[in-house]
Design a protein around this motif. Structure first.
Motif, PDB file in Angstrom:
ATOM      1  N   ARG A   1       4.904   4.375 -13.307  1.00 56.10           N
ATOM      2  CA  ARG A   1       3.552   4.247 -12.769  1.00 56.10           C
ATOM      3  C   ARG A   1       3.394   2.945 -11.991  1.00 56.10           C
ATOM      4  NH1 ARG A   1       0.690   4.472 -17.336  1.00 56.10           N
ATOM      5  NH2 ARG A   1       0.772   6.738 -17.379  1.00 56.10           N
ATOM      6  N   PHE A   2       3.983   1.878 -12.491  1.00 60.85           N
ATOM      7  CA  PHE A   2       3.906   0.586 -11.790  1.00 60.85           C
ATOM      8  C   PHE A   2       4.536   0.694 -10.409  1.00 60.85           C
ATOM      9  CE2 PHE A   2       5.923  -3.521 -10.738  1.00 60.85           C
ATOM     10  CZ  PHE A   2       4.784  -4.319 -10.650  1.00 60.85           C
ATOM     11  N   ALA A   3       5.715   1.327 -10.315  1.00 57.97           N
ATOM     12  CA  ALA A   3       6.397   1.482  -9.028  1.00 57.97           C
ATOM     13  C   ALA A   3       5.556   2.309  -8.056  1.00 57.97           C
ATOM     14  CB  ALA A   3       7.762   2.136  -9.242  1.00 57.97           C
ATOM     15  N   ARG A   4       4.901   3.342  -8.570  1.00 55.09           N
ATOM     16  CA  ARG A   4       4.065   4.194  -7.725  1.00 55.09           C
ATOM     17  C   ARG A   4       2.870   3.398  -7.185  1.00 55.09           C
ATOM     18  NH1 ARG A   4       0.650   9.358  -9.952  1.00 55.09           N
ATOM     19  NH2 ARG A   4      -0.132  10.148  -7.947  1.00 55.09           N
TER      20      ARG A   4
ATOM     21  N   CYS B   1       1.761   2.354  -3.284  1.00 59.50           N
ATOM     22  CA  CYS B   1       0.419   2.520  -2.713  1.00 59.50           C
ATOM     23  C   CYS B   1      -0.072   1.210  -2.109  1.00 59.50           C
ATOM     24  CB  CYS B   1      -0.559   2.986  -3.786  1.00 59.50           C
ATOM     25  SG  CYS B   1      -0.423   4.715  -4.247  1.00 59.50           S
ATOM     26  N   LEU B   2       0.183   0.111  -2.805  1.00 57.35           N
ATOM     27  CA  LEU B   2      -0.236  -1.203  -2.300  1.00 57.35           C
ATOM     28  C   LEU B   2       0.467  -1.524  -0.994  1.00 57.35           C
ATOM     29  CD1 LEU B   2      -1.571  -3.981  -2.461  1.00 57.35           C
ATOM     30  CD2 LEU B   2       0.258  -4.699  -4.007  1.00 57.35           C
ATOM     31  N   ASP B   3       1.775  -1.339  -0.938  1.00 55.96           N
ATOM     32  CA  ASP B   3       2.527  -1.637   0.285  1.00 55.96           C
ATOM     33  C   ASP B   3       2.030  -0.792   1.445  1.00 55.96           C
ATOM     34  OD1 ASP B   3       4.055  -3.518  -1.039  1.00 55.96           O
ATOM     35  OD2 ASP B   3       5.677  -2.110  -1.514  1.00 55.96           O
ATOM     36  N   ALA B   4       1.824   0.502   1.189  1.00 52.83           N
ATOM     37  CA  ALA B   4       1.335   1.394   2.236  1.00 52.83           C
ATOM     38  C   ALA B   4      -0.085   1.019   2.644  1.00 52.83           C
ATOM     39  CB  ALA B   4       1.385   2.844   1.754  1.00 52.83           C
ATOM     40  N   GLY B   5      -0.877   0.614   1.664  1.00 45.88           N
ATOM     41  CA  GLY B   5      -2.262   0.237   1.952  1.00 45.88           C
ATOM     42  C   GLY B   5      -2.357  -0.989   2.827  1.00 45.88           C
ATOM     43  N   LEU B   6      -1.487  -1.969   2.591  1.00 42.89           N
ATOM     44  CA  LEU B   6      -1.497  -3.185   3.403  1.00 42.89           C
ATOM     45  C   LEU B   6      -1.113  -2.884   4.843  1.00 42.89           C
ATOM     46  CD1 LEU B   6       0.181  -5.566   0.808  1.00 42.89           C
ATOM     47  CD2 LEU B   6      -2.186  -5.726   1.629  1.00 42.89           C
ATOM     48  N   VAL B   7      -0.134  -1.999   5.019  1.00 45.03           N
ATOM     49  CA  VAL B   7       0.279  -1.603   6.366  1.00 45.03           C
ATOM     50  C   VAL B   7      -0.856  -0.863   7.066  1.00 45.03           C
ATOM     51  CG1 VAL B   7       1.839  -0.127   7.691  1.00 45.03           C
ATOM     52  CG2 VAL B   7       2.733  -1.518   5.808  1.00 45.03           C
ATOM     53  N   ASP B   8      -1.481   0.089   6.347  1.00 44.12           N
ATOM     54  CA  ASP B   8      -2.566   0.876   6.923  1.00 44.12           C
ATOM     55  C   ASP B   8      -3.760  -0.002   7.274  1.00 44.12           C
ATOM     56  OD1 ASP B   8      -3.655   3.393   7.709  1.00 44.12           O
ATOM     57  OD2 ASP B   8      -4.874   3.403   5.892  1.00 44.12           O
ATOM     58  N   LEU B   9      -4.054  -0.974   6.430  1.00 49.76           N
ATOM     59  CA  LEU B   9      -5.170  -1.870   6.686  1.00 49.76           C
ATOM     60  C   LEU B   9      -4.898  -2.745   7.913  1.00 49.76           C
ATOM     61  CD1 LEU B   9      -7.901  -3.054   5.786  1.00 49.76           C
ATOM     62  CD2 LEU B   9      -6.648  -4.567   4.235  1.00 49.76           C
ATOM     63  N   ALA B  10      -3.666  -3.232   8.043  1.00 44.84           N
ATOM     64  CA  ALA B  10      -3.306  -4.089   9.169  1.00 44.84           C
ATOM     65  C   ALA B  10      -3.297  -3.316  10.483  1.00 44.84           C
ATOM     66  CB  ALA B  10      -1.934  -4.724   8.921  1.00 44.84           C
ATOM     67  N   GLN B  11      -2.859  -2.067  10.439  1.00 42.39           N
ATOM     68  CA  GLN B  11      -2.694  -1.302  11.677  1.00 42.39           C
ATOM     69  C   GLN B  11      -3.956  -0.545  12.085  1.00 42.39           C
ATOM     70  OE1 GLN B  11       0.743   1.215  11.040  1.00 42.39           O
ATOM     71  NE2 GLN B  11       2.191  -0.492  11.307  1.00 42.39           N
ATOM     72  N   ARG B  12      -4.657   0.009  11.089  1.00 40.91           N
ATOM     73  CA  ARG B  12      -5.796   0.873  11.412  1.00 40.91           C
ATOM     74  C   ARG B  12      -7.092   0.487  10.715  1.00 40.91           C
ATOM     75  NH1 ARG B  12      -1.278   4.000  11.276  1.00 40.91           N
ATOM     76  NH2 ARG B  12      -1.393   4.201   9.009  1.00 40.91           N
ATOM     77  N   GLY B  13      -7.059  -0.536   9.880  1.00 39.75           N
ATOM     78  CA  GLY B  13      -8.270  -0.926   9.162  1.00 39.75           C
ATOM     79  C   GLY B  13      -8.696   0.072   8.113  1.00 39.75           C
ATOM     80  N   GLY B  14      -7.739   0.870   7.625  1.00 38.21           N
ATOM     81  CA  GLY B  14      -8.059   1.928   6.668  1.00 38.21           C
ATOM     82  C   GLY B  14      -7.873   1.491   5.215  1.00 38.21           C
ATOM     83  N   TRP B  15      -8.631   2.117   4.323  1.00 35.80           N
ATOM     84  CA  TRP B  15      -8.583   1.778   2.903  1.00 35.80           C
ATOM     85  C   TRP B  15      -8.156   2.959   2.034  1.00 35.80           C
ATOM     86  CZ3 TRP B  15      -9.056  -3.084   1.093  1.00 35.80           C
ATOM     87  CH2 TRP B  15      -9.588  -4.052   1.959  1.00 35.80           C
ATOM     88  N   THR B  16      -7.675   4.043   2.667  1.00 30.24           N
ATOM     89  CA  THR B  16      -7.348   5.260   1.919  1.00 30.24           C
ATOM     90  C   THR B  16      -6.289   5.020   0.856  1.00 30.24           C
ATOM     91  OG1 THR B  16      -7.906   6.635   3.830  1.00 30.24           O
ATOM     92  CG2 THR B  16      -6.563   7.637   2.113  1.00 30.24           C
ATOM     93  N   GLN B  17      -5.255   4.269   1.191  1.00 28.74           N
ATOM     94  CA  GLN B  17      -4.183   4.027   0.225  1.00 28.74           C
ATOM     95  C   GLN B  17      -4.673   3.195  -0.962  1.00 28.74           C
ATOM     96  OE1 GLN B  17      -1.204   5.256  -0.069  1.00 28.74           O
ATOM     97  NE2 GLN B  17      -1.244   6.430   1.832  1.00 28.74           N
ATOM     98  N   PHE B  18      -5.601   2.297  -0.713  1.00 27.48           N
ATOM     99  CA  PHE B  18      -6.174   1.525  -1.825  1.00 27.48           C
ATOM    100  C   PHE B  18      -7.021   2.425  -2.719  1.00 27.48           C
ATOM    101  CE2 PHE B  18      -5.027  -2.018   0.907  1.00 27.48           C
ATOM    102  CZ  PHE B  18      -4.587  -2.954  -0.003  1.00 27.48           C
ATOM    103  N   GLU B  19      -7.720   3.381  -2.115  1.00 24.41           N
ATOM    104  CA  GLU B  19      -8.474   4.339  -2.918  1.00 24.41           C
ATOM    105  C   GLU B  19      -7.526   5.189  -3.762  1.00 24.41           C
ATOM    106  OE1 GLU B  19     -10.828   6.488  -0.123  1.00 24.41           O
ATOM    107  OE2 GLU B  19     -12.235   4.838   0.225  1.00 24.41           O
ATOM    108  N   ASN B  20      -6.377   5.544  -3.191  1.00 23.44           N
ATOM    109  CA  ASN B  20      -5.378   6.287  -3.972  1.00 23.44           C
ATOM    110  C   ASN B  20      -4.877   5.449  -5.144  1.00 23.44           C
ATOM    111  OD1 ASN B  20      -5.580   8.394  -2.153  1.00 23.44           O
ATOM    112  ND2 ASN B  20      -3.770   7.807  -0.974  1.00 23.44           N
ATOM    113  N   LEU B  21      -4.667   4.159  -4.884  1.00 24.86           N
ATOM    114  CA  LEU B  21      -4.217   3.251  -5.938  1.00 24.86           C
ATOM    115  C   LEU B  21      -5.246   3.198  -7.064  1.00 24.86           C
ATOM    116  CD1 LEU B  21      -2.696  -0.272  -5.316  1.00 24.86           C
ATOM    117  CD2 LEU B  21      -4.475   0.037  -7.016  1.00 24.86           C
ATOM    118  N   VAL B  22      -6.518   3.092  -6.699  1.00 24.69           N
ATOM    119  CA  VAL B  22      -7.574   3.030  -7.707  1.00 24.69           C
ATOM    120  C   VAL B  22      -7.644   4.334  -8.499  1.00 24.69           C
ATOM    121  CG1 VAL B  22     -10.064   2.856  -8.070  1.00 24.69           C
ATOM    122  CG2 VAL B  22      -8.936   1.355  -6.419  1.00 24.69           C
ATOM    123  N   GLU B  23      -7.499   5.455  -7.822  1.00 21.47           N
ATOM    124  CA  GLU B  23      -7.562   6.749  -8.529  1.00 21.47           C
ATOM    125  C   GLU B  23      -6.449   6.869  -9.565  1.00 21.47           C
ATOM    126  OE1 GLU B  23      -7.975  11.543  -7.646  1.00 21.47           O
ATOM    127  OE2 GLU B  23      -7.528  10.161  -5.998  1.00 21.47           O
TER     128      GLU B  23
END
Length: 362
Positions: A293-296, A300-322
């Protein structure tokens, strides 16, 4: 001038206090309405203390007057005079209400300002507040607001008059992700603020006080063990909020807030801080999460940081929270709540709970 003995009125009226102890003493614990205007700073106090042990009180007093004289004395007296001018109702105290208080009071009087001192000083005030807090915990007239992580319990607490926000006092949200960007108070400061808040509520109403359900620690600040025991058997008001709303609230209040606080320093700084904040929190609970679970979550965090930097999106962080809620926090909450579910008085959403509490207060 008679010393102050009515501590209850002192705190109910929020009387401004001049704390003439050294800064190192003040940092260990003081009171919500106190302000540090020292008679002696740390190194001076240390020198006088050493002299007292080696040569006695008279020599220590002489050394103190040698260390604080001339322009330095005038500067410190002026700080007290300025405070008194701004707060005419001020009082002053030292550790035990002894020599330092009397000297400060006399120097102020020589400057044309008469301020009362607190009998017994800091030690007496601290003992009073601890006694008050333990007495109210003994009586146990409280209700506990329970709810799964991300329900917005603090929003309810802050909307109710007869409630105490322990997390607000602790400058922490109470979980691994609870850091708010603010320094937490000293343990003693937290306990003193808690006692003063409860003293004021008790003076205003005899009704039960609402607290959020808390664990043993709120960040680095410890909740009193007596409160934990009391809250286990206290009547419960349960807040229920849909999972999607909880995900959005956590993402907004924890991740987006952390990012926005640092965006003024540049996008890269904000991203780096968010990375450090979330990764650090996940690492602190890594053993409880388990390796898979930690690796998963890290993915999500790594993908979220990339998505936030490139598109300003928070979807991956929402997935992390879920994932955190569904696989970790919710099962833990359900397990803990099951042991005290029979104490539930009322269950509802934010508005329903606020309406119910208002009816109960009538």
């Amino acid at each position: 001038m008679q010393p102050i003995r009515d501590f209850t009125s002192l705190f109910l009226q929020d009387r401004p206090m001049i704390d003439v102890r050294a800064p190192v003493e003040y940092a260990k614990g003081a009171f919500p309405s106190s302000h540090n205007r020292p008679l002696m700073v740390d190194h001076e106090r240390e020198a006088v203390g050493t002299c007292y042990k080696e040569q006695g009180q008279a020599a220590a007093i002489d050394l103190g007057h040698q260390l604080v004289q001339g322009d330095l004395k005038a500067e410190r007296v002026q700080a007290w005079v300025a405070f008194a001018a701004e707060h005419p109702e001020a009082v002053l105290y030292c550790f035990r209400g002894g020599l330092r208080s009397r000297i400060s009071q006399q120097w102020l009087s020589d400057a044309g300002v008469d301020l009362p001192m607190i009998e017994g000083g800091y030690k007496a005030l601290r003992s009073f507040l601890l006694e008050q807090l333990h007495e109210r915990l003994r009586v146990g007239h409280i209700r506990v607001l329970s709810g799964a992580t991300g329900s917005g319990k603090t929003e309810v607490i802050r909307s109710v008059d007869q409630a105490i926000d322990l997390e607000g006092m602790a400058n922490h949200r109470g979980s691994a992700f609870g850091y708010t960007g603010s320094t937490q108070p000293a343990q003693i400061d937290f306990e003193n603020a808690w006692s003063v808040a409860w003293l004021k509520l008790a003076a205003r109403s005899s009704g039960p006080v609402l607290f959020e359900d808390e664990g043993r620690l709120i960040g680095r600040v410890a909740v009193l063990p007596e409160f934990l025991v009391l809250s286990q058997g206290a009547p419960i008001v349960k807040l229920t909020v849909p999972l999607e709303q909880r995900i959005q609230r956590i993402c907004r209040d924890y991740f987006q807030d952390a990012y926005q606080r640092h965006l003024c320093h540049g996008e890269q700084v904000a991203l780096a801080y968010l990375d450090e904040f979330v990764r650090g929190a996940l690492t602190r609970i890594q053993k409880r999460l388990g390796g898979v679970r930690f690796a998963r979550l890290i993915q999500c965090l790594d993908a979220g940081l990339v998505d936030l930097a490139q598109r300003g999106g928070w979807t991956q962080f929402e997935n992390l929270v879920e994932i955190l809620l569904s696989d970790y926090y919710d099962p833990m909450y359900d397990y803990q709540f099951a042991s005290k579910a029979e104490h539930t008085l009322f269950e509802g959403n934010h508005q329903e709970i606020l309406q119910w509490l208002a009816q109960q207060a009538q």
